[in-house]
Design an enzyme around this catalytic site. Structure first.
Site, PDB file in Angstrom:
ATOM      1  N   GLY A 144      18.560  85.061   3.271  1.00 43.83           N
ATOM      2  CA  GLY A 144      19.938  85.181   3.723  1.00 43.83           C
ATOM      3  C   GLY A 144      20.246  86.618   4.138  1.00 43.83           C
TER       4      GLY A 144
ATOM      5  N   GLU B 155     -15.436  85.144  23.055  1.00 47.09           N
ATOM      6  CA  GLU B 155     -16.393  85.270  24.160  1.00 47.09           C
ATOM      7  C   GLU B 155     -17.588  84.342  23.938  1.00 47.09           C
ATOM      8  OE1 GLU B 155     -14.977  87.627  22.386  1.00 47.09           O
ATOM      9  OE2 GLU B 155     -15.072  89.609  23.307  1.00 47.09           O
TER      10      GLU B 155
ATOM     11  N   THR C 101      18.842  83.233  -1.987  1.00 47.81           N
ATOM     12  CA  THR C 101      18.462  81.948  -1.375  1.00 47.81           C
ATOM     13  C   THR C 101      17.943  80.989  -2.448  1.00 47.81           C
ATOM     14  OG1 THR C 101      18.011  82.980   0.737  1.00 47.81           O
ATOM     15  CG2 THR C 101      16.888  80.907   0.328  1.00 47.81           C
TER      16      THR C 101
ATOM     17  N   CYS D 273     -16.509  93.201  21.648  1.00 45.82           N
ATOM     18  CA  CYS D 273     -16.979  94.083  20.562  1.00 45.82           C
ATOM     19  C   CYS D 273     -18.432  94.474  20.785  1.00 45.82           C
ATOM     20  CB  CYS D 273     -16.776  93.415  19.206  1.00 45.82           C
ATOM     21  SG  CYS D 273     -17.974  92.121  18.876  1.00 45.82           S
TER      22      CYS D 273
HETATM   23  N1  LIG Z   1      20.292  78.793   7.496  1.00 42.66           N
HETATM   24  C1  LIG Z   1      19.199  79.391   7.136  1.00 42.66           C
HETATM   25  O1  LIG Z   1      18.214  79.455   7.878  1.00 42.66           O
HETATM   26  C2  LIG Z   1      19.126  80.036   5.778  1.00 42.66           C
HETATM   27  C3  LIG Z   1      17.872  80.474   5.287  1.00 42.66           C
HETATM   28  C4  LIG Z   1      17.829  81.077   4.042  1.00 42.66           C
HETATM   29  C5  LIG Z   1      19.011  81.274   3.334  1.00 42.66           C
HETATM   30  N2  LIG Z   1      20.182  80.834   3.830  1.00 42.66           N
HETATM   31  C6  LIG Z   1      21.435  81.006   3.089  1.00 42.66           C
HETATM   32  O2  LIG Z   1      21.593  82.362   2.746  1.00 42.66           O
HETATM   33  C7  LIG Z   1      22.387  82.424   1.578  1.00 42.66           C
HETATM   34  C8  LIG Z   1      21.753  83.391   0.601  1.00 42.66           C
HETATM   35  O3  LIG Z   1      21.846  84.667   1.109  1.00 42.66           O
HETATM   36  P1  LIG Z   1      21.785  85.932   0.147  1.00 42.66           P
HETATM   37  O4  LIG Z   1      22.027  87.119   0.964  1.00 42.66           O
HETATM   38  O5  LIG Z   1      22.639  85.673  -1.045  1.00 42.66           O
HETATM   39  O6  LIG Z   1      20.322  85.848  -0.424  1.00 42.66           O
HETATM   40  P2  LIG Z   1      18.897  86.483  -0.031  1.00 42.66           P
HETATM   41  O7  LIG Z   1      18.974  87.225   1.238  1.00 42.66           O
HETATM   42  O8  LIG Z   1      17.911  85.405  -0.160  1.00 42.66           O
HETATM   43  O9  LIG Z   1      18.632  87.479  -1.220  1.00 42.66           O
HETATM   44  C9  LIG Z   1      19.386  88.598  -1.404  1.00 42.66           C
HETATM   45  C10 LIG Z   1      18.869  89.280  -2.653  1.00 42.66           C
HETATM   46  O10 LIG Z   1      17.855  90.187  -2.292  1.00 42.66           O
HETATM   47  C11 LIG Z   1      18.105  91.379  -2.975  1.00 42.66           C
HETATM   48  N3  LIG Z   1      17.634  92.540  -2.220  1.00 42.66           N
HETATM   49  C12 LIG Z   1      17.573  92.717  -0.883  1.00 42.66           C
HETATM   50  N4  LIG Z   1      17.080  93.939  -0.604  1.00 42.66           N
HETATM   51  C13 LIG Z   1      16.849  94.540  -1.794  1.00 42.66           C
HETATM   52  C14 LIG Z   1      16.344  95.817  -2.172  1.00 42.66           C
HETATM   53  N5  LIG Z   1      15.981  96.728  -1.286  1.00 42.66           N
HETATM   54  N6  LIG Z   1      16.229  96.101  -3.489  1.00 42.66           N
HETATM   55  C15 LIG Z   1      16.595  95.193  -4.411  1.00 42.66           C
HETATM   56  N7  LIG Z   1      17.074  93.979  -4.111  1.00 42.66           N
HETATM   57  C16 LIG Z   1      17.202  93.656  -2.822  1.00 42.66           C
HETATM   58  C17 LIG Z   1      19.604  91.453  -3.069  1.00 42.66           C
HETATM   59  O11 LIG Z   1      19.920  92.321  -4.106  1.00 42.66           O
HETATM   60  P3  LIG Z   1      21.423  92.882  -4.259  1.00 42.66           P
HETATM   61  O12 LIG Z   1      22.198  91.714  -4.767  1.00 42.66           O
HETATM   62  O13 LIG Z   1      21.254  93.981  -5.238  1.00 42.66           O
HETATM   63  O14 LIG Z   1      21.825  93.326  -2.896  1.00 42.66           O
HETATM   64  C18 LIG Z   1      19.956  90.028  -3.359  1.00 42.66           C
HETATM   65  O15 LIG Z   1      19.876  89.780  -4.757  1.00 42.66           O
HETATM   66  C19 LIG Z   1      22.478  81.015   1.027  1.00 42.66           C
HETATM   67  O16 LIG Z   1      23.732  80.474   1.311  1.00 42.66           O
HETATM   68  C20 LIG Z   1      21.409  80.266   1.765  1.00 42.66           C
HETATM   69  O17 LIG Z   1      21.720  78.912   1.923  1.00 42.66           O
HETATM   70  C21 LIG Z   1      20.280  80.217   5.027  1.00 42.66           C
END
Ligand SMILES: NC(=O)c1ccc[n+]([C@@H]2O[C@H](COP(=O)([O-])OP(=O)(O)OC[C@H]3O[C@@H](n4cnc5c(N)ncnc54)[C@H](OP(=O)(O)O)[C@@H]3O)[C@@H](O)[C@H]2O)c1
Length: 384
Positions: free
Chosen positions: A312, A69, A211, A92
């Site tokens: 991911g 404002e 990731t 405010c």
């Molecule tokens: N295209 C895009 O925009 C993009 C962006 C980022 C990543 N990516 C791709 O995604 C892939 C990776 O995915 P991701 O699923 O493996 O990795 P992520 O989502 O980065 O990480 C997953 C991790 O988080 C942990 N986690 C999640 N919630 C949890 C919780 N409540 N307590 C404890 N741990 C927790 C998981 O544990 P747990 O193992 O115990 O479940 C796992 O170790 C790669 O290929 C990457 O290139 C793509």
């Protein structure tokens, strides 16, 4: 209905739609403060002179700086007299880091104030009564555009949680990586530049150890004008973050915070700590980290109001399941992966029929080079 009553009703409907249009413009202006204003609310303001022409506008650009404002009044100067001030949030009434906007509005000689959202804050609220007591006409005209720009502020006030935007880049057939985890690059340079811009405007960037393992990202804002430096946060229950990862190597460029569980390797934690990594033992819910409590604790301790998730399916899935996501930004690239084993953006959901799937609200669509950017609002109550 008599002719005069009908005419009056039609006039007030016309006036309301005019008011909503100006409030929509004020809301769009408010967004320009993103990255500067938080943790304060984003607010925009437009002043019309006595003839109804716009003569000044402003938005809240910096936390602690002049309110929208005051900036609009300064821009309009003497042309405020007898005019109307449109503002996305009720002006405010309190002395915070800056004097009350109500005082500036009265002093400027405006005759009408129209605002889109009521200020629920116990200290700052109540501006409409003060303005009315000085003889101004004050109208609250509810506006969905104003509600939308204020929602990150309201969300944090109500829940203690940061406002979370999940971003991913996908192929047309819905893959964010190949089956081997390869994902660089799905989107084009223009989309990636926009992500860097957003990294330079949020308080934190959240990722998962999966990731880090696959992509070894830096998660810094590069080749853009930064408005703030985001803290990089890694969910890494067992503290497996490599000390030679790009995240650790760039520790001088932006803070790095690792969230681990109670069974994390203590030697690894010490080594990371020695490299400058901030470590945070998260609260558990059964065998897993309680993401809601972790995020609330980080928001409070490190004043994190806004967070961008670049992860991911292993992290995006649980965040959605726990209703912690507010917005999703999807870049769709002109790519076909064509592999049912390729990586999807999220996991953990298996609705039996489409009626049980989570339905999102499309907020905007833009073309970025040869990609399409779709932004969706997530109603936290409709997930999980
Ligand atoms: N295209 C895009 O925009 C993009 C962006 C980022 C990543 N990516 C791709 O995604 C892939 C990776 O995915 P991701 O699923 O493996 O990795 P992520 O989502 O980065 O990480 C997953 C991790 O988080 C942990 N986690 C999640 N919630 C949890 C919780 N409540 N307590 C404890 N741990 C927790 C998981 O544990 P747990 O193992 O115990 O479940 C796992 O170790 C790669 O290929 C990457 O290139 C793509």
């Amino acid at each position: 209905m008599s002719e005069s009553v009908q005419a009056a009703t039609t006039d007030s409907i016309d006036q309301t739609s005019i008011d909503r249009r100006w409030l929509g413009r004020a809301a769009a202006l408010a967004l320009r403060g993103h990255g500067g204003a938080e943790p304060n609310p984003l607010v925009g303001c437009i002043i019309l002179n006595v003839s109804g022409d716009p003569v000044g506008d402003g938005y809240h650009a910096h936390c602690g700086g002049p309110h929208a404002e005051v900036r609009a009044i300064t821009a309009a100067g003497e042309q405020c007299r007898g005019g109307t001030l449109y503002v996305s949030l009720e002006p405010c009434s309190h002395h915070g880091r800056t004097p009350p906007c109500c005082d500036a509005i009265v002093k400027a000689g405006l005759s009408r104030v129209v605002f889109g959202c009521v200020d629920q804050d116990a200290d700052a609220g109540g501006g409409q009564k003060i303005l009315a007591s000085h003889g101004l006409r004050v109208d609250h005209v509810p506006s969905s555009a104003c509600d939308e720009v204020l929602s990150p502020f309201v969300w944090r006030k109500q829940t203690g949680l940061p406002w979370i935007t999940v971003k991913w880049a996908q192929s047309i057939d819905g893959c964010i990586a190949t089956r081997s985890g390869h994902s660089q690059w799905i989107s084009g340079p223009s989309s990636r530049a926009l992500v860097h811009r957003e990294r330079g405007r949020v308080d934190a960037i959240l990722t998962g150890i999966g990731t880090v393992r696959h992509d070894d990202p830096q998660l810094t804002a590069r080749k853009v004008r930064k408005r703030r430096t985001a803290c990089r946060v890694v969910i890494d229950p067992r503290a497996e973050l490599p000390v030679d990862s790009a995240l650790v190597r760039t520790i001088d460029e932006a803070p790095l915070l690792l969230v681990h569980g109670p069974k994390a390797n203590r030697d690894a934690l010490q080594l990371l700590h020695a490299k400058g990594v901030i470590t945070h033992q998260g609260e558990m819910k059964g065998p897993r980290l309680c993401l809601q409590n972790v995020l609330a604790a980080l928001s409070k301790k490190h004043d994190i109001a806004t967070m961008l998730v670049e992860a991911g399916p292993g992290l995006i899935g649980p965040l959605l399941e726990e209703s912690l996501v507010n917005e999703i930004a999807v870049f769709i690239a002109p790519l076909l992966v064509g592999d049912p084993q390729a990586t999807p953006p999220l996991s953990g959901r298996a609705p039996a029929d489409i009626a049980a799937a989570t339905r999102l609200e499309l907020r905007s669509r833009h073309t970025r080079g040869s990609d399409i950017l779709l932004r969706y609002g997530v109603n936290p109550k409709s997930t999980g």
